[in-house]
Design a protein around this motif. Structure first.
Motif, mmCIF file in Angstrom:
data_model
loop_
_atom_site.group_PDB
_atom_site.id
_atom_site.type_symbol
_atom_site.label_atom_id
_atom_site.label_comp_id
_atom_site.label_asym_id
_atom_site.label_seq_id
_atom_site.Cartn_x
_atom_site.Cartn_y
_atom_site.Cartn_z
ATOM 1 N N ARG A 17 0.811 -1.215 0.000
ATOM 2 C CA ARG A 17 0.000 0.000 0.000
ATOM 3 C C ARG A 17 0.848 1.271 0.000
ATOM 4 O O ARG A 17 0.348 2.362 0.247
ATOM 5 C CB ARG A 17 -0.938 -0.002 1.220
ATOM 6 N N MET A 59 2.225 12.158 -8.969
ATOM 7 C CA MET A 59 1.839 11.636 -7.649
ATOM 8 C C MET A 59 0.437 12.128 -7.278
ATOM 9 O O MET A 59 -0.397 11.333 -6.813
ATOM 10 C CB MET A 59 2.832 12.063 -6.565
ATOM 11 N N GLY A 88 -1.932 13.187 -9.303
ATOM 12 C CA GLY A 88 -2.905 12.586 -10.212
ATOM 13 C C GLY A 88 -3.175 11.134 -9.864
ATOM 14 O O GLY A 88 -4.316 10.662 -9.889
ATOM 15 N N THR A 89 -2.119 10.411 -9.505
ATOM 16 C CA THR A 89 -2.278 9.010 -9.130
ATOM 17 C C THR A 89 -3.073 8.900 -7.831
ATOM 18 O O THR A 89 -3.940 8.024 -7.691
ATOM 19 C CB THR A 89 -0.899 8.327 -8.985
ATOM 20 N N GLY A 139 -6.563 9.144 -8.652
ATOM 21 C CA GLY A 139 -7.036 7.884 -9.225
ATOM 22 C C GLY A 139 -7.341 6.843 -8.157
ATOM 23 O O GLY A 139 -8.328 6.111 -8.249
ATOM 24 N N PHE A 140 -6.499 6.782 -7.127
ATOM 25 C CA PHE A 140 -6.773 5.880 -5.995
ATOM 26 C C PHE A 140 -8.091 6.262 -5.332
ATOM 27 O O PHE A 140 -8.908 5.397 -4.991
ATOM 28 C CB PHE A 140 -5.642 5.953 -4.960
ATOM 29 N N LEU A 151 -10.593 7.817 -6.651
ATOM 30 C CA LEU A 151 -11.705 7.487 -7.553
ATOM 31 C C LEU A 151 -12.141 6.033 -7.373
ATOM 32 O O LEU A 151 -13.299 5.692 -7.554
ATOM 33 C CB LEU A 151 -11.297 7.728 -9.018
ATOM 34 N N ALA A 152 -11.177 5.185 -7.005
ATOM 35 C CA ALA A 152 -11.485 3.762 -6.816
ATOM 36 C C ALA A 152 -11.805 3.431 -5.359
ATOM 37 O O ALA A 152 -11.835 2.258 -4.987
ATOM 38 C CB ALA A 152 -10.313 2.918 -7.307
ATOM 39 N N LYS A 157 -10.126 4.305 -2.508
ATOM 40 C CA LYS A 157 -9.041 4.269 -1.530
ATOM 41 C C LYS A 157 -8.955 5.618 -0.812
ATOM 42 O O LYS A 157 -9.506 6.623 -1.272
ATOM 43 C CB LYS A 157 -7.712 3.975 -2.228
ATOM 44 N N LEU A 215 -12.275 15.028 -4.278
ATOM 45 C CA LEU A 215 -11.859 13.647 -4.010
ATOM 46 C C LEU A 215 -11.218 13.500 -2.628
ATOM 47 O O LEU A 215 -10.635 14.433 -2.081
ATOM 48 C CB LEU A 215 -10.891 13.158 -5.094
#
Lengths: 315, 288
Positions: free
Chosen positions: A48, A59, A61-62, A65-66, A68-69, A71, A99
């Motif tokens: 993790r 970083m 942006g990623t 993305g986490f 969005l899923a 996390k 987010l």
């Protein structure tokens, strides 16, 4: 001499604890995990932990993305890079959609020290505060830092937490209860009030102690949540004392001083002095030397309180 | 080509036609927006929404769904049209594009429009978000795939290459990017403005599996998407050669049509050239 603790060490420890109770927690860093102290999380939860290299925009942006899923990502690096280098990513990928990303930045302000102006952000609070949806927290000591991180992870939505590099004087006991959006009155007083954040809270307490020797009764408030601001407490103390000083390790433009001035200008205009970094960049030096050179000491706060009280008398 | 394949491709062509029609009508009604890059990506997005993506329009948050992120967010009309044709939003809503109070913002907003998987529009950011979602899927042991559509001009953004590096480093085999290689950006040909070429060598050297296709040929596109699913240890990139403004003669290969809406006369001509679409429900055997 007052004991001190590192907020970064405390951050590293609480992350490891939170990793246990919160399986959705993921941590991202940008090649500074030894300094931000996220490294220990990485050791405990290698699956993790994501070192994204020296690439802060990706970083952020990623991290989005986490989130969005589903996390709960904590993205850490130095404050100057988290807020400045990746501003558009924080704005468009994190704040605009609201987010659930926690930006937990270290090495904020002048107390970065010897690295100098390029690494000393004095505008991060300002940048983050103007973003809709963003919560902004500036803890004053390690205990508050731990509680702020815990509260931020439990809270749904983007949060920016500003931590410092050096050890800060210990202010709070274990009985302290941090709440997002609530300022803590550390000292009551009638003659003036100092609204402070971060390392300046301890300086404000020192200043109040010096002023009490002179017979002045000065209130000190730790405004750890800069957004949403605890307007109620700020107006109440301003009304009670009629003389306001703000203190922050940040530019006097856009930070705590501005936030307090915005509220008081509309709701309770009283004489006010903002203590912070004047409109200039930092420079190399030791943290204490820099705080002194830039007017961020208890002595400067004592002068500021006198100054604002003199203006009250002239009214 | 088998009969089944013929039928599939015929259906997709009909769908693409309907989506092109939607795009022109939306832009004409909005009186602003980006036709060139919406039209160039029509076949790519149609293949995804009507053949590749596993989605449930009645359950847009289905945790196992495949994700599509439109990194070139200015092609929003295309995304909205596909979402409408796929049943995520009402078709009537399409004509509210860019108007005050609409969900259909000029660039796609996450959390407002069912089926929109990320807020995009500031170029260069979609691949990073796709990577985060792909890594989260792997952590959760879900077998969804993440698809990100990039523009060729967008590839001038440094963040794209930060994300390219990171996706290869983390061996994101569930991440597939598609590059709409139409060769034009606002100020002119990409090679004149700031050449990002050669694309295949760049992506390969960053550690991606690369395949080049004709971005308007469904057979080619479907074969490439099938190929991408077979790659598990690295991210995959489908470089799709396309024509900017595809399907409307006066918009084709014209940089001037990057970001302006057709007037009434141009709209009539564009719609005539595209031709009317029929009602096709799609051959998405994975869906629903």
């Amino acid at each position: 001499m007052q004991s001190k603790s590192s907020m970064r060490e405390a951050y590293g420890r609480v992350l490891v604890e939170l990793g246990k109770s919160c399986p959705d927690l993921v941590v991202l860093d940008a090649d500074l995990s030894g300094s931000t102290k996220t490294k220990d999380f990485g050791k405990n939860y290698p699956d993790r932990f994501f070192n994204m290299g020296i690439a802060e925009q990706n970083m952020m942006g990623t991290a989005a993305g986490f989130a969005l899923a589903g996390k709960i990502p904590c993205a850490s690096t130095f404050a100057v890079f988290a807020t400045g280098r990746a501003y558009d990513q924080v704005r468009n990928a994190i704040a605009y959609p609201g987010l659930n990303v926690k930006i937990i930045a270290t090495h904020a302000g002048l107390t970065v020290g010897e690295d100098g102006a390029t690494h000393q952000t004095i505008e991060d609070i300002s940048l983050m505060r103007t973003l809709p949806n963003m919560t902004v927290i500036v803890p004053a000591d390690a205990v508050e830092a731990v509680q702020a991180v815990t509260a931020a992870v439990a809270f749904r939505g983007p949060v920016y937490i500003r931590l410092g590099r050096p050890a800060f004087p210990d202010l709070f006991g274990d009985d302290y209860q941090f709440q997002i959006g609530k300022a803590a009155i550390l000292r009551e007083g009638e003659d003036a009030v100092i609204f402070a954040a971060g390392i300046m809270v301890s300086k404000a307490l020192e200043a109040a102690a010096q002023l009490s020797v002179e017979g002045l009764d000065v209130a000190v408030v730790d405004v750890s949540t800069i957004k949403p601001l605890d307007r109620e407490t700020i107006v109440k103390l301003a009304e009670k004392t009629g003389a306001v000083v703000t203190a922050e390790e940040h530019s006097i433009y856009g930070g705590l001083g501005s936030a307090v001035a915005e509220v008081l200008g509309e709701q309770c205009p009283v004489p006010m002095v903002r203590v912070g970094v004047e409109d200039r960049f930092g420079e190399s030096g030791s943290p204490e030397e820099l705080l002194d050179a830039f007017g961020l000491t208890s002595e400067h706060l004592v002068k500021a309180v006198h100054g604002v009280r003199d203006r009250c008398k002239k009214r | 080509m088998s009969e089944v394949q013929d039928e599939l491709i015929g259906g997709l062509q009909t769908k693409a036609q309907a989506i092109r029609e939607d795009i022109i009508k939306m832009l004409a009604e909005a009186r602003s927006g980006h036709p060139g890059g919406s039209l160039s990506s029509v076949e790519i997005v149609t293949a995804l929404y009507f053949h590749v993506l596993r989605l449930k329009s009645e359950d847009p948050q289905w945790p196992d769904r495949d994700r599509f992120i439109l990194s070139k967010g200015h092609a929003a009309p295309l995304l909205y049209a596909a979402l409408a044709e796929r049943g995520f939003i009402p078709r009537e809503e399409l004509l509210t594009l860019r108007k005050l109070g609409t969900r259909l913002q000029g660039h796609p907003p996450w959390g407002m429009v069912p089926g929109v998987e990320a807020s995009t529009g500031s170029l260069g950011q979609g691949l990073s978000m796709g990577l985060g979602t792909a890594l989260a899927g792997r952590l959760d042991r879900r077998n969804y795939r993440v698809y990100v559509l990039l523009g060729d001009g967008e590839s001038q953004e440094g963040q794209v290459w930060e994300a390219a590096m990171a996706a290869a480093h983390y061996r994101a085999g569930n991440l597939t990017a598609v590059l709409d290689f139409n060769g034009l950006q606002i100020d002119g040909p990409i090679t004149e403005v700031m050449s990002p070429l050669p694309f295949p060598d760049k992506w390969r050297s960053f550690g991606w599996a690369v395949r080049e296709v004709d971005g308007h040929d469904f057979q080619d596109l479907i074969a490439a998407f099938d190929w991408a699913k077979t790659i598990h240890d690295m991210p995959s990139m489908i470089i799709a050669r396309t024509v900017k403004g595809k399907g409307v003669s006066f918009m084709e290969n014209a940089a001037g049509w990057h970001g302006k809406a057709p007037d009434m006369k141009q709209t009539a001509q564009a719609l005539a050239e595209i031709g009317a679409g029929t009602d096709f429900k799609g051959d998405n055997k994975h869906a629903e």
